[in-house]
Design a protein around this motif. Sequence first.
Motif, PDB file in Angstrom:
ATOM      1  N   ASP A  10       0.803  -1.223   0.000  1.00 26.82           N
ATOM      2  CA  ASP A  10       0.000   0.000   0.000  1.00 26.82           C
ATOM      3  C   ASP A  10       0.842   1.283   0.000  1.00 26.82           C
ATOM      4  O   ASP A  10       0.659   2.154   0.848  1.00 26.82           O
ATOM      5  CB  ASP A  10      -0.962   0.026   1.188  1.00 26.82           C
ATOM      6  CG  ASP A  10      -2.071  -1.010   1.070  1.00 26.82           C
ATOM      7  OD1 ASP A  10      -2.375  -1.418  -0.069  1.00 26.82           O
ATOM      8  OD2 ASP A  10      -2.628  -1.403   2.111  1.00 26.82           O
ATOM      9  N   GLY A  11       1.773   1.372  -0.918  1.00 25.56           N
ATOM     10  CA  GLY A  11       2.580   2.579  -1.035  1.00 25.56           C
ATOM     11  C   GLY A  11       3.775   2.633  -0.103  1.00 25.56           C
ATOM     12  O   GLY A  11       4.517   3.610  -0.104  1.00 25.56           O
ATOM     13  N   HIS A  12       3.959   1.609   0.695  1.00 24.30           N
ATOM     14  CA  HIS A  12       5.104   1.528   1.584  1.00 24.30           C
ATOM     15  C   HIS A  12       5.996   0.361   1.169  1.00 24.30           C
ATOM     16  O   HIS A  12       5.560  -0.538   0.463  1.00 24.30           O
ATOM     17  CB  HIS A  12       4.662   1.290   3.034  1.00 24.30           C
ATOM     18  CG  HIS A  12       4.022   2.467   3.658  1.00 24.30           C
ATOM     19  ND1 HIS A  12       2.680   2.754   3.498  1.00 24.30           N
ATOM     20  CD2 HIS A  12       4.523   3.440   4.437  1.00 24.30           C
ATOM     21  CE1 HIS A  12       2.390   3.859   4.163  1.00 24.30           C
ATOM     22  NE2 HIS A  12       3.494   4.295   4.747  1.00 24.30           N
ATOM     23  N   THR A  13       7.214   0.384   1.639  1.00 23.00           N
ATOM     24  CA  THR A  13       8.095  -0.759   1.506  1.00 23.00           C
ATOM     25  C   THR A  13       8.176  -1.393   2.880  1.00 23.00           C
ATOM     26  O   THR A  13       8.621  -0.755   3.841  1.00 23.00           O
ATOM     27  CB  THR A  13       9.501  -0.323   1.051  1.00 23.00           C
ATOM     28  OG1 THR A  13       9.385   0.375  -0.183  1.00 23.00           O
ATOM     29  CG2 THR A  13      10.412  -1.519   0.879  1.00 23.00           C
ATOM     30  N   LEU A  14       7.716  -2.618   2.994  1.00 23.13           N
ATOM     31  CA  LEU A  14       7.738  -3.345   4.255  1.00 23.13           C
ATOM     32  C   LEU A  14       8.988  -4.218   4.291  1.00 23.13           C
ATOM     33  O   LEU A  14       9.186  -5.065   3.418  1.00 23.13           O
ATOM     34  CB  LEU A  14       6.484  -4.200   4.389  1.00 23.13           C
ATOM     35  CG  LEU A  14       6.354  -5.064   5.634  1.00 23.13           C
ATOM     36  CD1 LEU A  14       6.455  -4.218   6.900  1.00 23.13           C
ATOM     37  CD2 LEU A  14       5.056  -5.844   5.601  1.00 23.13           C
ATOM     38  N   ARG A  16      15.189   1.696  -3.943  1.00 18.24           N
ATOM     39  CA  ARG A  16      15.202   1.847  -5.403  1.00 18.24           C
ATOM     40  C   ARG A  16      14.015   1.123  -6.050  1.00 18.24           C
ATOM     41  O   ARG A  16      13.417   1.618  -6.992  1.00 18.24           O
ATOM     42  CB  ARG A  16      16.509   1.316  -5.989  1.00 18.24           C
ATOM     43  CG  ARG A  16      17.690   2.235  -5.811  1.00 18.24           C
ATOM     44  CD  ARG A  16      18.889   1.806  -6.641  1.00 18.24           C
ATOM     45  NE  ARG A  16      19.296   0.424  -6.412  1.00 18.24           N
ATOM     46  CZ  ARG A  16      20.088   0.018  -5.414  1.00 18.24           C
ATOM     47  NH1 ARG A  16      20.545   0.886  -4.539  1.00 18.24           N
ATOM     48  NH2 ARG A  16      20.405  -1.253  -5.298  1.00 18.24           N
ATOM     49  N   SER A  17      13.689  -0.039  -5.528  1.00 12.01           N
ATOM     50  CA  SER A  17      12.623  -0.847  -6.126  1.00 12.01           C
ATOM     51  C   SER A  17      11.215  -0.402  -5.746  1.00 12.01           C
ATOM     52  O   SER A  17      10.305  -0.469  -6.561  1.00 12.01           O
ATOM     53  CB  SER A  17      12.785  -2.317  -5.698  1.00 12.01           C
ATOM     54  OG  SER A  17      13.984  -2.847  -6.190  1.00 12.01           O
ATOM     55  N   HIS A  18      11.036   0.020  -4.484  1.00 12.78           N
ATOM     56  CA  HIS A  18       9.682   0.234  -3.980  1.00 12.78           C
ATOM     57  C   HIS A  18       9.393   1.638  -3.473  1.00 12.78           C
ATOM     58  O   HIS A  18       8.266   1.928  -3.083  1.00 12.78           O
ATOM     59  CB  HIS A  18       9.385  -0.759  -2.854  1.00 12.78           C
ATOM     60  CG  HIS A  18       9.572  -2.191  -3.246  1.00 12.78           C
ATOM     61  ND1 HIS A  18       8.808  -2.823  -4.199  1.00 12.78           N
ATOM     62  CD2 HIS A  18      10.462  -3.115  -2.820  1.00 12.78           C
ATOM     63  CE1 HIS A  18       9.208  -4.070  -4.336  1.00 12.78           C
ATOM     64  NE2 HIS A  18      10.210  -4.268  -3.509  1.00 12.78           N
ATOM     65  N   GLY A  19      10.383   2.507  -3.392  1.00  8.54           N
ATOM     66  CA  GLY A  19      10.112   3.875  -2.975  1.00  8.54           C
ATOM     67  C   GLY A  19      10.655   4.226  -1.610  1.00  8.54           C
ATOM     68  O   GLY A  19      11.299   3.429  -0.937  1.00  8.54           O
ATOM     69  N   GLU A  20      10.358   5.470  -1.216  1.00 11.08           N
ATOM     70  CA  GLU A  20      10.974   6.086  -0.039  1.00 11.08           C
ATOM     71  C   GLU A  20      10.132   6.044   1.232  1.00 11.08           C
ATOM     72  O   GLU A  20      10.411   6.760   2.180  1.00 11.08           O
ATOM     73  CB  GLU A  20      11.335   7.541  -0.359  1.00 11.08           C
ATOM     74  CG  GLU A  20      12.341   7.700  -1.484  1.00 11.08           C
ATOM     75  CD  GLU A  20      13.741   7.201  -1.127  1.00 11.08           C
ATOM     76  OE1 GLU A  20      14.033   6.949   0.048  1.00 11.08           O
ATOM     77  OE2 GLU A  20      14.550   7.059  -2.058  1.00 11.08           O
ATOM     78  N   HIS A  21       9.088   5.235   1.275  1.00 13.74           N
ATOM     79  CA  HIS A  21       8.270   5.117   2.484  1.00 13.74           C
ATOM     80  C   HIS A  21       8.500   3.725   3.069  1.00 13.74           C
ATOM     81  O   HIS A  21       7.892   2.752   2.629  1.00 13.74           O
ATOM     82  CB  HIS A  21       6.799   5.374   2.180  1.00 13.74           C
ATOM     83  CG  HIS A  21       6.555   6.771   1.699  1.00 13.74           C
ATOM     84  ND1 HIS A  21       6.562   7.862   2.550  1.00 13.74           N
ATOM     85  CD2 HIS A  21       6.348   7.259   0.459  1.00 13.74           C
ATOM     86  CE1 HIS A  21       6.358   8.958   1.843  1.00 13.74           C
ATOM     87  NE2 HIS A  21       6.225   8.611   0.568  1.00 13.74           N
ATOM     88  N   LEU A  22       9.389   3.658   4.062  1.00 18.92           N
ATOM     89  CA  LEU A  22       9.793   2.384   4.632  1.00 18.92           C
ATOM     90  C   LEU A  22       9.159   2.127   5.989  1.00 18.92           C
ATOM     91  O   LEU A  22       9.073   3.026   6.822  1.00 18.92           O
ATOM     92  CB  LEU A  22      11.318   2.338   4.817  1.00 18.92           C
ATOM     93  CG  LEU A  22      12.145   1.835   3.637  1.00 18.92           C
ATOM     94  CD1 LEU A  22      12.016   2.743   2.448  1.00 18.92           C
ATOM     95  CD2 LEU A  22      13.577   1.661   4.043  1.00 18.92           C
ATOM     96  N   ALA A  66       1.768   0.797  12.323  1.00 18.23           N
ATOM     97  CA  ALA A  66       2.646   1.434  11.332  1.00 18.23           C
ATOM     98  C   ALA A  66       1.971   1.484   9.963  1.00 18.23           C
ATOM     99  O   ALA A  66       2.013   2.518   9.282  1.00 18.23           O
ATOM    100  CB  ALA A  66       3.967   0.669  11.245  1.00 18.23           C
ATOM    101  N   LEU A  67       1.340   0.401   9.560  1.00 17.94           N
ATOM    102  CA  LEU A  67       0.721   0.337   8.232  1.00 17.94           C
ATOM    103  C   LEU A  67      -0.580   1.116   8.161  1.00 17.94           C
ATOM    104  O   LEU A  67      -1.006   1.514   7.088  1.00 17.94           O
ATOM    105  CB  LEU A  67       0.495  -1.120   7.820  1.00 17.94           C
ATOM    106  CG  LEU A  67       1.794  -1.916   7.624  1.00 17.94           C
ATOM    107  CD1 LEU A  67       1.461  -3.368   7.318  1.00 17.94           C
ATOM    108  CD2 LEU A  67       2.676  -1.316   6.548  1.00 17.94           C
ATOM    109  N   ALA A  68      -1.197   1.353   9.302  1.00 21.05           N
ATOM    110  CA  ALA A  68      -2.446   2.114   9.319  1.00 21.05           C
ATOM    111  C   ALA A  68      -2.194   3.609   9.183  1.00 21.05           C
ATOM    112  O   ALA A  68      -3.119   4.394   9.013  1.00 21.05           O
ATOM    113  CB  ALA A  68      -3.214   1.847  10.615  1.00 21.05           C
ATOM    114  N   GLY A  69      -0.927   4.017   9.285  1.00 18.84           N
ATOM    115  CA  GLY A  69      -0.600   5.427   9.134  1.00 18.84           C
ATOM    116  C   GLY A  69      -0.902   6.240  10.364  1.00 18.84           C
ATOM    117  O   GLY A  69      -0.906   7.460  10.312  1.00 18.84           O
TER     118      GLY A  69
END
Length: 117
Positions: free
Chosen positions: A12-16, A40-46, A109-112
């Motif tokens: 959901d827009g994060h890299t887990l 690099r693969s999944h973006g800057e939201h870790l 964490a995933l719920a924001g």
Amino acid sequence: MRPLQVSTRPHDGHTLVRLCGELDIATAEDLRLRLSAARRSHGEHLVLDLADLEFMDSQGLSVLVHCYKAVTAAGGSFTLAAPRPIVRRTLEITGMHRRMTVVGSLEEALAGTAAPG
């Protein structure tokens, strides 16, 4: 000693990133490379799932701090989820729990709903 295992997947827009085992001088460089590849693969939201991380030394902490700085400089987010007491203590002793977002569960964490500290 349990070697560090790292798994990465988009969510959901994060890299887990899930860490299992021990993060120390012997495994820190491998984690640094894997976190760079994940960004690099999944973006800057870790989101780092630390529920199964049994130990972290100063070298491991250094990798997390470096990644935190790189991610936030790129406009991303960096959340540590469910650290065990021994890992949380390392974060607290160094004051990193005040700079990084640390939450009690992966779900939080995933719920924001993550809040600093």
